[in-house]
Design an enzyme around this catalytic site. Structure first.
Site, PDB file in Angstrom:
ATOM      1  N   GLU A  36      56.572   4.631  43.425  1.00 25.69           N
ATOM      2  CA  GLU A  36      56.025   3.322  43.730  1.00 25.69           C
ATOM      3  C   GLU A  36      56.468   2.398  42.591  1.00 25.69           C
ATOM      4  OE1 GLU A  36      51.752   3.075  44.182  1.00 25.69           O
ATOM      5  OE2 GLU A  36      51.905   0.890  44.421  1.00 25.69           O
ATOM      6  N   ARG A 261      51.585  18.997  38.921  1.00 24.61           N
ATOM      7  CA  ARG A 261      52.210  17.965  38.107  1.00 24.61           C
ATOM      8  C   ARG A 261      52.297  18.404  36.655  1.00 24.61           C
ATOM      9  NH1 ARG A 261      50.588  12.520  38.009  1.00 24.61           N
ATOM     10  NH2 ARG A 261      50.471  12.585  40.260  1.00 24.61           N
ATOM     11  N   LYS A 271      49.783   5.872  34.831  1.00 25.47           N
ATOM     12  CA  LYS A 271      50.461   4.568  34.758  1.00 25.47           C
ATOM     13  C   LYS A 271      49.500   3.473  34.324  1.00 25.47           C
ATOM     14  CE  LYS A 271      53.693   5.219  38.476  1.00 25.47           C
ATOM     15  NZ  LYS A 271      53.993   4.702  39.805  1.00 25.47           N
TER      16      LYS A 271
HETATM   17  P1  ATP Z   1      50.475   6.329  41.122  1.00 24.94           P
HETATM   18  O1  ATP Z   1      50.775   6.806  42.518  1.00 24.94           O
HETATM   19  O2  ATP Z   1      49.081   6.586  40.678  1.00 24.94           O
HETATM   20  O3  ATP Z   1      50.932   4.952  40.831  1.00 24.94           O
HETATM   21  P2  ATP Z   1      52.298   8.375  40.312  1.00 24.94           P
HETATM   22  O4  ATP Z   1      52.483   8.924  38.940  1.00 24.94           O
HETATM   23  O5  ATP Z   1      51.953   9.286  41.425  1.00 24.94           O
HETATM   24  O6  ATP Z   1      51.285   7.217  40.128  1.00 24.94           O
HETATM   25  P3  ATP Z   1      54.565   7.549  41.887  1.00 24.94           P
HETATM   26  O7  ATP Z   1      55.468   6.403  41.677  1.00 24.94           O
HETATM   27  O8  ATP Z   1      53.799   7.600  43.148  1.00 24.94           O
HETATM   28  O9  ATP Z   1      53.593   7.585  40.646  1.00 24.94           O
HETATM   29  O10 ATP Z   1      55.364   8.907  41.667  1.00 24.94           O
HETATM   30  C1  ATP Z   1      56.610   9.188  42.227  1.00 24.94           C
HETATM   31  C2  ATP Z   1      56.804  10.669  42.328  1.00 24.94           C
HETATM   32  O11 ATP Z   1      56.706  11.277  41.045  1.00 24.94           O
HETATM   33  C3  ATP Z   1      55.749  11.305  43.206  1.00 24.94           C
HETATM   34  O12 ATP Z   1      56.403  12.159  44.123  1.00 24.94           O
HETATM   35  C4  ATP Z   1      54.883  12.057  42.252  1.00 24.94           C
HETATM   36  O13 ATP Z   1      54.382  13.213  42.868  1.00 24.94           O
HETATM   37  C5  ATP Z   1      55.831  12.389  41.106  1.00 24.94           C
HETATM   38  N1  ATP Z   1      55.093  12.515  39.852  1.00 24.94           N
HETATM   39  C6  ATP Z   1      54.318  11.590  39.263  1.00 24.94           C
HETATM   40  N2  ATP Z   1      53.750  12.067  38.151  1.00 24.94           N
HETATM   41  C7  ATP Z   1      54.169  13.341  37.993  1.00 24.94           C
HETATM   42  C8  ATP Z   1      53.934  14.382  37.033  1.00 24.94           C
HETATM   43  N3  ATP Z   1      53.134  14.199  35.979  1.00 24.94           N
HETATM   44  N4  ATP Z   1      54.549  15.563  37.215  1.00 24.94           N
HETATM   45  C9  ATP Z   1      55.370  15.745  38.257  1.00 24.94           C
HETATM   46  N5  ATP Z   1      55.630  14.831  39.197  1.00 24.94           N
HETATM   47  C10 ATP Z   1      55.041  13.628  39.083  1.00 24.94           C
END
Ligand code: ATP
Ligand code: MG
Length: 553
Positions: A36, A261, A271
């Protein structure tokens, strides 16, 4: 703190893919990385990137970069651009497969209408509080909305008016009609579309209704023919909902696979928190070299290859995954030990006068001790040098334990002669301010037989040395799990940035942005890409030579 998963357990996703290919369920592998655009990428994202792009490459498939931009209030083009730059820098190429959820807004809208027509979705006009109250709890079923039995015609009419901007934010919502008593809360008539009079970074003011992430994500994967939709564990309970939408819409069904994760010690990865660190100026921006962001790590001098190695080494599993920051730092050291050229710089200078040497010589010094093909640089030598204060002791322990300088002791000057400390001079406070040494002029590049000189120290010629600013970065947090502190800000390390000026060999003035060097016996340092000017490099400490935190704990 767990150790990285063993290679065998890192393979559970590969096992699923292998089964899918051999059973004929799939004839190819298509994955995607779906950020995102509401912040910069961090090391957790890097894990997901390496996994998705890595698997696609391994199976000769493809990996899409898709921006999940369904929430206009938090998303910006700046983030889109930074994410593209970071994925490329990590070494991955999405080719022509760059997509945006917002490209599918028309399609998603038509799918919503299809569900309304099939009696599978309805416009709810309860207030947000009523909806929350009627949702039930984990132990109690929810209550059906009084609007749940609206006719198809009425729903179509209201949904169109929602789309046409006739209603205010929050006054109506489109919900899927599933089961208000499902034990899975996600299936209790989840929201599909909300009214949001907000400007979108790509579609502008075209829309005032936006699909919810849960109504968008699975269908985006389906449109793109994603075979293996890999995500983190918190989406496991959403999978039945995604599958319900896919089944009701009768479209291609991707296989969702969840993994744990990445959590890293001494680091926050939310974030929201990273944004607060930036906005409230605890750091100098998203790319501050102390940030766990990909851009911060790049600026600090972490090689992309080290991050890829780290992601490979920690493996992929389904149980909570805490990795010690030293695992990442070790990957950085291993990579830089191979790739970084060696230079000499003195942090805490002590003057040395060579009493039997009265000339200036340009000595050839190898750029890398194990790589003759890396060539040499010229290192000026003269009779006045700076060495590090730590390399002299007035009253040193036995020569078996202490190999540096002391009265009457010998050391090798790195890339130069063996010298002996004949005398030392103190100032009026009793501090040692100068050493008088004699050089054995027969020892340049060789060790005459019988000489046992164990210590090698770094140095610079005083008249040739250049002053360069150095930022000595350390970990941003000094608690292992900052999220556990009452307020994570209280876990900030007050010494995470210390500024210094060091005396360095002159060749370092030519160093260009992003170039990394090993300052011998000190650590790895990278030329800052923002604050350096031609001929005026500013250095960031990338990593120490050894793990100094192991002792602290
Ligand atoms: P949010 O959705 O709360 O803004 P997010 O960290 O999930 O935060 P995204 O941009 O949705 O951010 O993440 C993109 C991809 O990265 C998703 O597929 C998510 O599962 C993966 N991702 C995010 N954080 C981690 C992590 N700590 N370890 C592994 N994969 C991650
Ligand atoms: Mg997310």
């Amino acid at each position: 703190m767990s150790t990285p998963d063993s290679p065998a357990s890192s393979n559970f996703i590969r096992t699923i893919i292998n089964d899918d290919l051999s059973s004929g369920k799939r004839d190819r592998v298509v994955t995607r990385f779906p950020p995102e655009p509401n912040g910069y990428l961090h090391i957790g994202h890097a894990k997901s990137i390496c996994l998705n792009f890595g698997l696609a490459a391994e199976y000769n498939g493809r990996c899409h970069l898709r921006f999940d931009d369904t929430n206009p209030t938090k998303e910006e083009d700046e983030y889109v651009e930074s994410i593209k730059q970071d994925v490329s820098w990590l070494g991955f190429d999405w080719g022509e497969h760059l997509y945006f959820a917002s490209d599918y807004f028309d399609q998603l809208y038509h799918w919503a209408i299809k569900l309304i027509k099939n009696g599978k979705a309805y416009v709810d006009s309860q207030s947000a509080e009523e909806m929350r109250a009627n949702r039930g709890t984990l132990t109690e079923p929810g209550k059906e909305s009084p609007y749940r039995e609206r006719s198809v015609e009425e729903n179509l009419d209201l949904f169109e008016k929602m789309k046409n901007g006739e209603f205010s934010d929050g006054s109506h919502i489109l919900r899927a009609k599933i089961d208000m008593s499902s034990p899975n809360m996600n299936l209790r008539d989840p929201a599909m579309y909300r009214i949001l009079h907000a400007h979108h970074h790509r579609t502008g003011d075209t829309w005032c209704i936006y699909p919810m992430y849960d109504f968008a994500h699975g269908q985006e994967d389906s449109i793109e023919g994603v075979t293996h939709s890999i995500c983190t564990l918190e989406f496991e309970d959403h999978r039945p909902l995604y599958e319900w939408f896919i089944k009701e819409l009768e479209i291609f069904a991707p296989q969702q696979i969840e993994f744990a994760r990445l959590n890293l010690s001494y680091t926050v990865m939310s974030k929201r928190k990273l944004l607060q660190l930036v906005n409230d100026k605890y750091v100098a921006g998203w790319d501050d070299p102390r940030m766990p962001t990909v851009s911060g790590m790049r600026r600090r001098g972490y090689p992309a290859a080290a991050i890829r190695t780290f992601c490979e080494r920690i493996g992929v599993g389904r149980s909570a995954n805490w990795i010690d920051l030293s695992v990442l730092e070790d990957c950085v050291r291993e990579e830089l030990n191979e790739s970084a050229f060696r230079r000499q710089a003195v942090f805490s200078p002590l003057k040395v006068t060579i009493t039997n040497y009265d000339q200036v010589e340009m000595l050839e010094a190898p750029n890398h001790p194990q790589q003759p093909e890396a060539g040499n640089r010229m290192l000026p030598m003269s009779n006045e040098l700076w060495i590090d204060r730590d390399d002299f002791m007035e009253d040193p322990p036995s020569p078996k334990k202490y190999f540096r300088l002391g009265p009457g002791r010998e050391v090798r000057l790195r890339n130069s002669y063996i010298i002996k400390c004949d005398e030392y001079v103190k100032d009026e406070n009793g501090d040692v301010v100068e050493l008088k040494c004699s050089a054995d002029l027969d020892t340049l590049g060789k060790n005459p037989q019988g000489r046992k000189v164990k210590g090698i120290i770094h140095w610079v010629s005083a008249q040739h040395a250049v002053s360069v600013p150095v930022r000595v970065y350390d970990r941003l947090f000094n608690q292992e799990n900052p999220d556990k502190a009452e307020n994570y800000l209280s876990a900030l390390n007050p010494e995470s940035l210390q500024e210094a000026v060091v005396l360095a060999e002159p060749s370092l003035l030519d160093a260009g942005p992003g170039e990394t060097f090993q300052f011998e016996r000190v650590g790895y340092f990278t030329v800052d890409s923002k604050d350096s000017r031609p001929g005026e490099p500013v250095f960031n400490r990338t990593v120490t030579l050894r793990d100094t935190w192991a002792k602290v704990k």
